[in-house]
Design a protein around this motif. Sequence first.
Motif, short mmCIF file in Angstrom:
data_model
loop_
_atom_site.label_atom_id
_atom_site.label_comp_id
_atom_site.label_asym_id
_atom_site.label_seq_id
_atom_site.Cartn_x
_atom_site.Cartn_y
_atom_site.Cartn_z
N ALA A 41 70.61 17.66 4.50
CA ALA A 41 69.54 16.81 3.96
C ALA A 41 69.72 16.58 2.46
O ALA A 41 69.55 15.46 1.96
CB ALA A 41 68.18 17.44 4.24
N ARG A 45 72.48 14.10 1.91
CA ARG A 45 72.01 12.73 2.16
C ARG A 45 71.19 12.20 1.00
O ARG A 45 71.38 11.08 0.54
CB ARG A 45 71.19 12.72 3.46
CG ARG A 45 70.52 11.41 3.77
CD ARG A 45 70.01 11.38 5.21
NE ARG A 45 69.22 12.53 5.57
CZ ARG A 45 67.95 12.71 5.22
NH1 ARG A 45 67.34 11.79 4.47
NH2 ARG A 45 67.28 13.77 5.61
N LEU A 46 70.29 13.04 0.48
CA LEU A 46 69.43 12.61 -0.63
C LEU A 46 70.20 12.48 -1.93
O LEU A 46 69.79 11.73 -2.83
CB LEU A 46 68.28 13.62 -0.80
CG LEU A 46 67.29 13.69 0.37
CD1 LEU A 46 66.31 14.83 0.17
CD2 LEU A 46 66.56 12.36 0.53
N GLN A 71 70.44 15.62 10.72
CA GLN A 71 70.03 15.09 9.43
C GLN A 71 70.84 13.87 9.00
O GLN A 71 70.69 13.37 7.89
CB GLN A 71 70.15 16.18 8.36
CG GLN A 71 69.01 17.18 8.34
CD GLN A 71 67.69 16.54 7.94
OE1 GLN A 71 67.65 15.59 7.17
NE2 GLN A 71 66.60 17.07 8.46
N ASN A 104 72.35 10.11 8.38
CA ASN A 104 71.80 8.77 8.20
C ASN A 104 71.93 7.95 9.47
O ASN A 104 71.07 7.14 9.80
CB ASN A 104 72.54 8.03 7.08
CG ASN A 104 72.48 8.73 5.75
OD1 ASN A 104 73.45 9.36 5.35
ND2 ASN A 104 71.36 8.63 5.06
N GLY A 143 70.65 1.35 3.06
CA GLY A 143 70.02 2.52 2.46
C GLY A 143 70.22 3.78 3.26
O GLY A 143 70.69 3.75 4.40
N ARG A 144 69.84 4.90 2.65
CA ARG A 144 70.15 6.20 3.22
C ARG A 144 68.94 6.93 3.82
O ARG A 144 69.02 8.09 4.14
CB ARG A 144 70.79 7.09 2.15
CG ARG A 144 72.17 6.62 1.72
CD ARG A 144 72.77 7.47 0.62
NE ARG A 144 74.19 7.19 0.43
CZ ARG A 144 74.67 6.20 -0.27
NH1 ARG A 144 73.83 5.37 -0.89
NH2 ARG A 144 75.96 6.00 -0.38
N ASP A 145 67.79 6.25 3.93
CA ASP A 145 66.64 6.95 4.50
C ASP A 145 66.72 6.91 6.03
O ASP A 145 67.65 6.37 6.61
CB ASP A 145 65.32 6.35 4.00
CG ASP A 145 65.11 4.90 4.43
OD1 ASP A 145 65.68 4.50 5.46
OD2 ASP A 145 64.40 4.17 3.72
N LEU A 146 65.74 7.51 6.68
CA LEU A 146 65.75 7.63 8.14
C LEU A 146 64.69 6.75 8.79
O LEU A 146 64.31 6.97 9.94
CB LEU A 146 65.51 9.10 8.53
CG LEU A 146 66.49 10.13 7.94
CD1 LEU A 146 66.14 11.52 8.43
CD2 LEU A 146 67.93 9.78 8.28
N SER A 147 64.22 5.74 8.08
CA SER A 147 63.14 4.91 8.60
C SER A 147 63.55 4.13 9.84
O SER A 147 62.71 3.75 10.65
CB SER A 147 62.66 3.93 7.52
OG SER A 147 63.73 3.10 7.07
N ARG A 177 52.18 8.50 11.86
CA ARG A 177 52.60 8.43 10.46
C ARG A 177 51.71 7.47 9.66
O ARG A 177 51.36 7.75 8.51
CB ARG A 177 54.06 7.98 10.38
CG ARG A 177 55.06 9.06 10.78
CD ARG A 177 56.46 8.50 10.93
NE ARG A 177 57.40 9.54 11.27
CZ ARG A 177 58.19 10.16 10.40
NH1 ARG A 177 58.13 9.83 9.12
NH2 ARG A 177 59.02 11.10 10.78
#
Length: 281
Positions: free
Chosen positions: A135, A138-139, A163, A165, A254-258, A273
């Motif tokens: 994690a 990734r961040l 974890q 991407n 992007g690198r988020d998990l949305s 959420r």
Amino acid sequence: MPRRNLPELRPVPQNAGHGRGATWFQALAGTATPAVGLPASVLVADSCLDNYPARYLAVIPDPNNPFPRARQGEVGLLEGWGLAKAVDEAIEADREAPEKRALVAIVDVPSQAYGRREEALGIHQALAGAADAYARARLAGHPVIALLVGKAMSGAFLAHGYQANRLIALRDPGVQVHAMGKASAARVTQRSVEALEALAASVPPMAYDIDSYASLGLLWETLSVAQIEQPGGDDLARVQACLGQALADIAQRGRDLSGRLGAPNRAASARVRQLLREQWQ
């Protein structure tokens, strides 16, 4: 592309592990040699992916593991801390680098290692350390990709791969994702394995197959290969191309998990959420 601050290297043992994790690690890492200073059950090597620096990681069976519960490819104490060390080394080495290497987790893990010694010595901390390292990578800007080539079960998958991407799964009956194996799940739910399978047919989160898991929106891509046990040149090229596309997609989107929340079977998760955000604000 020149490598940066790589650990000491050693040749790949010809009999290094058995199973899909070791096979695909050796296929994808190519001529790169695994890093030293790690458990025999953890393979790590630096190579390239589409001319981009990449570190490949896999957990493999080790019949000589000092922890008997972790001899069949399970993620135990040594494996959890070994993965955390390998990922942390990449984070530290690339801290000031403009291009942070990709991390490719090759996943074939049947379970975390269940045992009294593992519990007494803190397997929860070891696996949390691995998940935390992925994690943080990734961040920190490392593209993280997980390639599911076999089982992705329980806490082992949470520690190694989840974890990422982007999650990619090969299409094969042997590629399965679940919180626990069928026999264990049957015991916990007080059902027979047959009754459990019948329930899974109508409740996707209870199922083991990749299509059911994909319906939850967690997979970025699935793909078929001709020989998953012993991949040929075409199989390798197909998987490498998909990994490269995932790398490009991470850079673009992007690198988020949305992206994991858009599937119809995750509607309740998205709603929860939303409500939490409204109440928090």
